[in-house]
Design an enzyme around this catalytic site. Sequence first.
Site, PDB file in Angstrom:
ATOM      1  N   ASP A   1       0.831  -1.215   0.000  1.00  0.00           N
ATOM      2  CA  ASP A   1       0.000   0.000   0.000  1.00  0.00           C
ATOM      3  C   ASP A   1       0.860   1.258   0.000  1.00  0.00           C
ATOM      4  O   ASP A   1       0.693   2.138  -0.840  1.00  0.00           O
ATOM      5  CB  ASP A   1      -0.913   0.012   1.241  1.00  0.00           C
ATOM      6  CG  ASP A   1      -1.748  -1.236   1.345  1.00  0.00           C
ATOM      7  OD1 ASP A   1      -2.631  -1.408   0.499  1.00  0.00           O
ATOM      8  OD2 ASP A   1      -1.495  -2.045   2.257  1.00  0.00           O
TER       9      ASP A   1
ATOM     10  N   GLU B   1       1.669  -6.752  -5.128  1.00  0.00           N
ATOM     11  CA  GLU B   1       1.301  -5.894  -6.252  1.00  0.00           C
ATOM     12  C   GLU B   1       2.486  -5.074  -6.770  1.00  0.00           C
ATOM     13  O   GLU B   1       2.749  -5.050  -7.977  1.00  0.00           O
ATOM     14  CB  GLU B   1       0.169  -4.963  -5.789  1.00  0.00           C
ATOM     15  CG  GLU B   1      -0.362  -4.101  -6.877  1.00  0.00           C
ATOM     16  CD  GLU B   1      -1.721  -3.492  -6.580  1.00  0.00           C
ATOM     17  OE1 GLU B   1      -2.544  -4.122  -5.890  1.00  0.00           O
ATOM     18  OE2 GLU B   1      -1.960  -2.367  -7.056  1.00  0.00           O
TER      19      GLU B   1
HETATM   20  O1  TRH Z   1       4.352  -6.213   0.771  1.00  0.00           O
HETATM   21  P1  TRH Z   1       3.396  -6.830  -0.172  1.00  0.00           P
HETATM   22  O2  TRH Z   1       2.969  -8.177   0.132  1.00  0.00           O
HETATM   23  O3  TRH Z   1       2.144  -5.895  -0.321  1.00  0.00           O
HETATM   24  C1  TRH Z   1       0.839  -6.394  -0.406  1.00  0.00           C
HETATM   25  C2  TRH Z   1       0.192  -6.168  -1.712  1.00  0.00           C
HETATM   26  O4  TRH Z   1       0.320  -4.863  -2.159  1.00  0.00           O
HETATM   27  C3  TRH Z   1      -1.269  -6.540  -1.621  1.00  0.00           C
HETATM   28  O5  TRH Z   1      -1.909  -6.304  -2.824  1.00  0.00           O
HETATM   29  C4  TRH Z   1      -1.892  -5.739  -0.528  1.00  0.00           C
HETATM   30  O6  TRH Z   1      -3.203  -6.094  -0.381  1.00  0.00           O
HETATM   31  C5  TRH Z   1      -1.159  -6.029   0.746  1.00  0.00           C
HETATM   32  O7  TRH Z   1       0.192  -5.666   0.584  1.00  0.00           O
HETATM   33  C6  TRH Z   1      -1.745  -5.254   1.885  1.00  0.00           C
HETATM   34  O8  TRH Z   1       4.077  -6.855  -1.635  1.00  0.00           O
HETATM   35  P2  TRH Z   1       4.322  -5.689  -2.683  1.00  0.00           P
HETATM   36  O9  TRH Z   1       3.043  -5.167  -3.222  1.00  0.00           O
HETATM   37  O10 TRH Z   1       5.276  -6.212  -3.627  1.00  0.00           O
HETATM   38  O11 TRH Z   1       5.002  -4.524  -1.851  1.00  0.00           O
HETATM   39  C7  TRH Z   1       6.295  -4.620  -1.349  1.00  0.00           C
HETATM   40  C8  TRH Z   1       6.957  -3.247  -1.374  1.00  0.00           C
HETATM   41  O12 TRH Z   1       8.171  -3.299  -0.657  1.00  0.00           O
HETATM   42  C9  TRH Z   1       7.313  -2.790  -2.772  1.00  0.00           C
HETATM   43  O13 TRH Z   1       7.090  -1.389  -2.880  1.00  0.00           O
HETATM   44  C10 TRH Z   1       8.800  -3.067  -2.890  1.00  0.00           C
HETATM   45  C11 TRH Z   1       9.236  -2.818  -1.483  1.00  0.00           C
HETATM   46  N1  TRH Z   1      10.482  -3.460  -1.052  1.00  0.00           N
HETATM   47  C12 TRH Z   1      11.508  -2.663  -0.569  1.00  0.00           C
HETATM   48  O14 TRH Z   1      11.380  -1.435  -0.552  1.00  0.00           O
HETATM   49  N2  TRH Z   1      12.641  -3.267  -0.111  1.00  0.00           N
HETATM   50  C13 TRH Z   1      12.820  -4.606  -0.127  1.00  0.00           C
HETATM   51  O15 TRH Z   1      13.898  -5.103   0.301  1.00  0.00           O
HETATM   52  C14 TRH Z   1      11.764  -5.416  -0.647  1.00  0.00           C
HETATM   53  C15 TRH Z   1      11.932  -6.914  -0.685  1.00  0.00           C
HETATM   54  C16 TRH Z   1      10.607  -4.814  -1.087  1.00  0.00           C
END
Ligand code: TRH
Length: 379
Positions: free
Chosen positions: A17, A274
Site C-alpha cells: 500500500d 502488487e
Molecule cells: O508487501 P506486499 O505483500 O504488499 C501487499 C500487496 O500490495 C497486496 O496487494 C496488498 O493487499 C497487501 O500488501 C496489503 O508486496 P508488494 O506489493 O510487492 O510490496 C512490497 C513493497 O516493498 C514494494 O514497494 C517493494 C518494497 N520493497 C523494498 O522497498 N525493499 C525490499 O527489500 C523489498 C523486498 C521490497
Amino acid sequence: MPLRWDIFCTVVDNYGDIGIAWRLARQMAVEHDLSVRLWVDDLTSFAKLRPEIDPVLAEQVLAGVEVRFWPKPFPHAEPAEVVIEALACHLPEEYVEAMAVRTKKPVWINLEYLSAEAWVTGCHALPSPHPRLPLTKYFFFPGWHEGAGVLQEADLDRARLAFLASAQEQAAFWRRLGLFAPQADELCITLFSYENHALPTLLDAWAAGGMPIRCLVPIGPSLAGLATHFGLDHAAPGTTVRRGKLTLHVLPWLAQDEYDRLLWLSDCNFVRGEDSFVRAQWARAPFVWQAYRQERGAHWAKIEAFLERYCEGMAAEATAALRRFWTAWNREEAQAGEWRSYWQHRAELCHHANDWAGRMARLGDLATNLVKFAGEKDQ
Ligand code: TRH
C-alpha cells in the site's frame, strides 16, 4: 488542470500500500509538477522503504511531496482539488464533510487494487454518488487496459539501462549489500515471497541442480521455514547458506529504489503482492509471482487473468511450463521437475519478458493516465 492533490494511504499489512502510494505521490510531484500531500497512517513502515522518513514527524517533505502523518481523529485540513484514496482506503469522515462544503467539489478517486480480470475494464472510471453528500467518487482500476496502466516513472528505463551499463555502479551496489557480485556462470535469483511451503523443496532442487545458483532472500515471512529447513537457530540479514550448487544470502530490507536495482541485476525474480510484481515486469527479466492470498481463493482468478494476458504470444511449450510452475508455486507445491521444465525455456522467457514490458509501456503510465482523468472530471 487541478494542481493540489491529496493522496490517502492506510498501511493494512505488508508494504504494497505505502509502496504504491509513495511512488504515485512522487511521480505526481516530480513529473507532473503538482502540489501533493501524502497522508499515511504508518510512517514506520514508510521509513523502511524510504529511510529519510522520520516516523515521529507529523509533517515533512520528501522528493517534493508533503508527507503528513494521518492521525485519528483527523485534524482540520482544507481539501485538495483532487483526492485519491489509495488502494480502497476510507477517507476520514471530517475530511469528506469538508469536501462537500466546497463550492467547487474535489475530484474524488478511489484508486483500486491491480487486476487483469475482465470485469475490471467494465468498472473502470465508473462514478459512485455519495448516498448523503453532494459528492461523486470515481473508481480507477490500474491495469493493462486502455486508459489505466501501471506505475512507471518516466526515466525508469533510462535509469535501468544506465545502471546495467555501469560496472562501477553495480560494484558499488554489491559493496553496499556486503556481497560479492554473482559469478558469470551463476544464476542470480531474488526470492521475495509470502510464507511458502514449497520453498524447502525448491531450495533442495537448486542445491542438487546442475547450475550454480545465487539466491537472495529479503528478510520476511519466508525466513522461518528456511531456517528450520537448513537447521539454523534463525535466519537473519547477513546469514549465508551453502548447499551443493546453491549459495543463499539473507538480505536486509532494502530501500525501495535499491530493491529495484536488485531486480534489474537478477536473472529471475520471485515477487509477490502488487508493487514488486509490477517492478519485476519493468526489470524485463523472467519472474514468478506469488499473489496475495485472498479469502475463498479469490486470488486464483487474478493469477489466471494475468497469465491469460501475459502469455499471449509466448511459445506453447514455454507457456505450459510457466503456467505449471506459477500454479505450483502459488499452491505451495512447486517441485524440482516443474522448476527444471520452466527454466529450460529461459531464452524464451527472457525474450517474452522484454516484449511484455514494451507492450505495457504503450498503454501509458498510471500517474499520467490519472492526471488526464482528473483533468476531465474537474469541472
Ligand atoms: O508487501 P506486499 O505483500 O504488499 C501487499 C500487496 O500490495 C497486496 O496487494 C496488498 O493487499 C497487501 O500488501 C496489503 O508486496 P508488494 O506489493 O510487492 O510490496 C512490497 C513493497 O516493498 C514494494 O514497494 C517493494 C518494497 N520493497 C523494498 O522497498 N525493499 C525490499 O527489500 C523489498 C523486498 C521490497
